[in-house]
Design a protein around this motif. Sequence first.
Motif, PDB file in Angstrom:
ATOM      1  N   ASP A 113       0.907  -1.080   0.214  1.00 46.76           N
ATOM      2  CA  ASP A 113       0.030   0.021  -0.079  1.00 46.76           C
ATOM      3  C   ASP A 113       0.841   1.238  -0.066  1.00 46.76           C
ATOM      4  N   LEU A 114       2.167   1.053   0.456  1.00 45.55           N
ATOM      5  CA  LEU A 114       2.890   2.284   0.519  1.00 45.55           C
ATOM      6  C   LEU A 114       3.962   2.385  -0.549  1.00 45.55           C
ATOM      7  N   LEU A 115       3.669   1.390  -1.650  1.00 47.11           N
ATOM      8  CA  LEU A 115       4.856   1.453  -2.564  1.00 47.11           C
ATOM      9  C   LEU A 115       4.855   2.683  -3.755  1.00 47.11           C
ATOM     10  N   GLY A 116       3.491   3.170  -3.726  1.00 46.34           N
ATOM     11  CA  GLY A 116       3.351   4.275  -4.398  1.00 46.34           C
ATOM     12  C   GLY A 116       3.985   5.441  -3.858  1.00 46.34           C
ATOM     13  N   MET A 117       4.031   5.528  -2.610  1.00 46.30           N
ATOM     14  CA  MET A 117       4.560   6.643  -2.016  1.00 46.30           C
ATOM     15  C   MET A 117       6.115   6.616  -2.205  1.00 46.30           C
ATOM     16  N   VAL A 118       6.712   5.521  -2.088  1.00 47.03           N
ATOM     17  CA  VAL A 118       8.081   5.257  -2.263  1.00 47.03           C
ATOM     18  C   VAL A 118       8.399   5.640  -3.597  1.00 47.03           C
ATOM     19  N   ILE A 119       7.692   5.156  -4.660  1.00 48.48           N
ATOM     20  CA  ILE A 119       8.155   5.612  -5.861  1.00 48.48           C
ATOM     21  C   ILE A 119       7.816   7.158  -6.210  1.00 48.48           C
ATOM     22  N   GLY A 120       6.752   7.561  -5.734  1.00 41.88           N
ATOM     23  CA  GLY A 120       6.636   9.245  -6.090  1.00 41.88           C
ATOM     24  C   GLY A 120       5.674   9.235  -7.415  1.00 41.88           C
ATOM     25  N   SER A 121       5.405  10.639  -7.407  1.00 39.37           N
ATOM     26  CA  SER A 121       4.509  10.863  -8.644  1.00 39.37           C
ATOM     27  C   SER A 121       5.599  10.860 -10.010  1.00 39.37           C
ATOM     28  N   LYS A 122       5.099  10.019 -10.901  1.00 38.58           N
ATOM     29  CA  LYS A 122       5.945   9.770 -12.108  1.00 38.58           C
ATOM     30  C   LYS A 122       7.409   9.462 -11.843  1.00 38.58           C
ATOM     31  N   GLY A 123       7.460   8.579 -10.663  1.00 31.25           N
ATOM     32  CA  GLY A 123       8.795   7.941 -10.296  1.00 31.25           C
ATOM     33  C   GLY A 123       9.732   9.078  -9.667  1.00 31.25           C
ATOM     34  N   ALA A 124       9.085  10.284  -9.242  1.00 33.52           N
ATOM     35  CA  ALA A 124      10.100  11.335  -8.730  1.00 33.52           C
ATOM     36  C   ALA A 124      11.151  10.945  -7.623  1.00 33.52           C
ATOM     37  N   ASN A 125      10.355  10.159  -6.669  1.00 32.88           N
ATOM     38  CA  ASN A 125      11.225   9.744  -5.445  1.00 32.88           C
ATOM     39  C   ASN A 125      12.429   8.672  -6.166  1.00 32.88           C
ATOM     40  N   THR A 177      11.644  -1.362  -8.671  1.00 31.57           N
ATOM     41  CA  THR A 177      10.636  -1.724  -7.685  1.00 31.57           C
ATOM     42  C   THR A 177       9.800  -2.706  -8.112  1.00 31.57           C
ATOM     43  N   ARG A 178       9.107  -3.733  -7.321  1.00 27.53           N
ATOM     44  CA  ARG A 178       8.567  -4.771  -7.954  1.00 27.53           C
ATOM     45  C   ARG A 178       6.964  -4.708  -7.125  1.00 27.53           C
ATOM     46  N   LYS A 179       6.036  -5.401  -7.880  1.00 27.66           N
ATOM     47  CA  LYS A 179       4.769  -5.135  -7.382  1.00 27.66           C
ATOM     48  C   LYS A 179       4.697  -5.919  -6.139  1.00 27.66           C
ATOM     49  N   ASP A 180       5.335  -6.720  -5.572  1.00 32.31           N
ATOM     50  CA  ASP A 180       5.113  -7.535  -4.285  1.00 32.31           C
ATOM     51  C   ASP A 180       5.684  -6.521  -3.128  1.00 32.31           C
ATOM     52  N   GLY A 181       6.314  -5.051  -3.512  1.00 31.36           N
ATOM     53  CA  GLY A 181       6.942  -4.345  -2.441  1.00 31.36           C
ATOM     54  C   GLY A 181       8.300  -4.365  -2.694  1.00 31.36           C
ATOM     55  N   THR A 182       8.868  -5.200  -3.234  1.00 29.23           N
ATOM     56  CA  THR A 182      10.340  -5.370  -3.092  1.00 29.23           C
ATOM     57  C   THR A 182      11.029  -4.185  -3.589  1.00 29.23           C
ATOM     58  N   VAL A 183      11.998  -3.428  -3.001  1.00 26.33           N
ATOM     59  CA  VAL A 183      12.975  -2.316  -3.630  1.00 26.33           C
ATOM     60  C   VAL A 183      14.199  -2.940  -3.736  1.00 26.33           C
TER      61      VAL A 183
END
Length: 220
Positions: A183-195, A210-216
Amino acid sequence: GRVRGMPPPRPMDFNPGEGEKVEVSFSEEGEFESWWEGDIRKEKGGFYFVSFPDEGESETHEVVEIDRLRPAYGNLPAQFEKRIFHVPPKLEKDMLLTQDSLPKVAKVAQLFALNLSPDGKQLVALGAPRSLETVETLINMHYGRLPQLAKMSSWANNLQHQVSDYNETLSKGIQVSFKVDQDLLGMVIGSKGANIKRAQALQGVSRIDTRKDGTVVVWA
């Protein structure tokens, strides 16, 4: 062709005069020293004017100091003999590890060559008879130092391998992976991958996946 024998050391009281034949040393950086025979035409203030005969009636001249001179030795061909020295069985392994040190022994003994047989059981010495008379003492001294030399060689080889492995690891990069809540993966990635882009811009970071299962996965 012929190989000339090694001249004897220059006498301590060497003081050549006019008209005397001498040999003059010539060497350039990265090249072997060579000696050329010539005649002293004049000496003044510690400098010697030496002439070298060329083809025909012409001559080449050089002004040198005495440290580049030695008595003319002539062109007597060298007489080489071969002698075999058996390596003590308990030192064969050490000898194989340290055979790179043999050229130094050969130089001190004034040998033409000192090589180790492929099986490590024999030393083959090639040189003038007078050199072979004294080399056995030097070889026995070398045998006494072999265990210590082998330890140093082994330590240096291990260190070299460690440095090589470390450099290889650095060239491949270090990989670190961790997991975050999906659920937090999107925040890690940021808008358009900004983070992710900001993180990849950090010094030493080469790539972030990043992977769909939350692995970075971070490569640095």
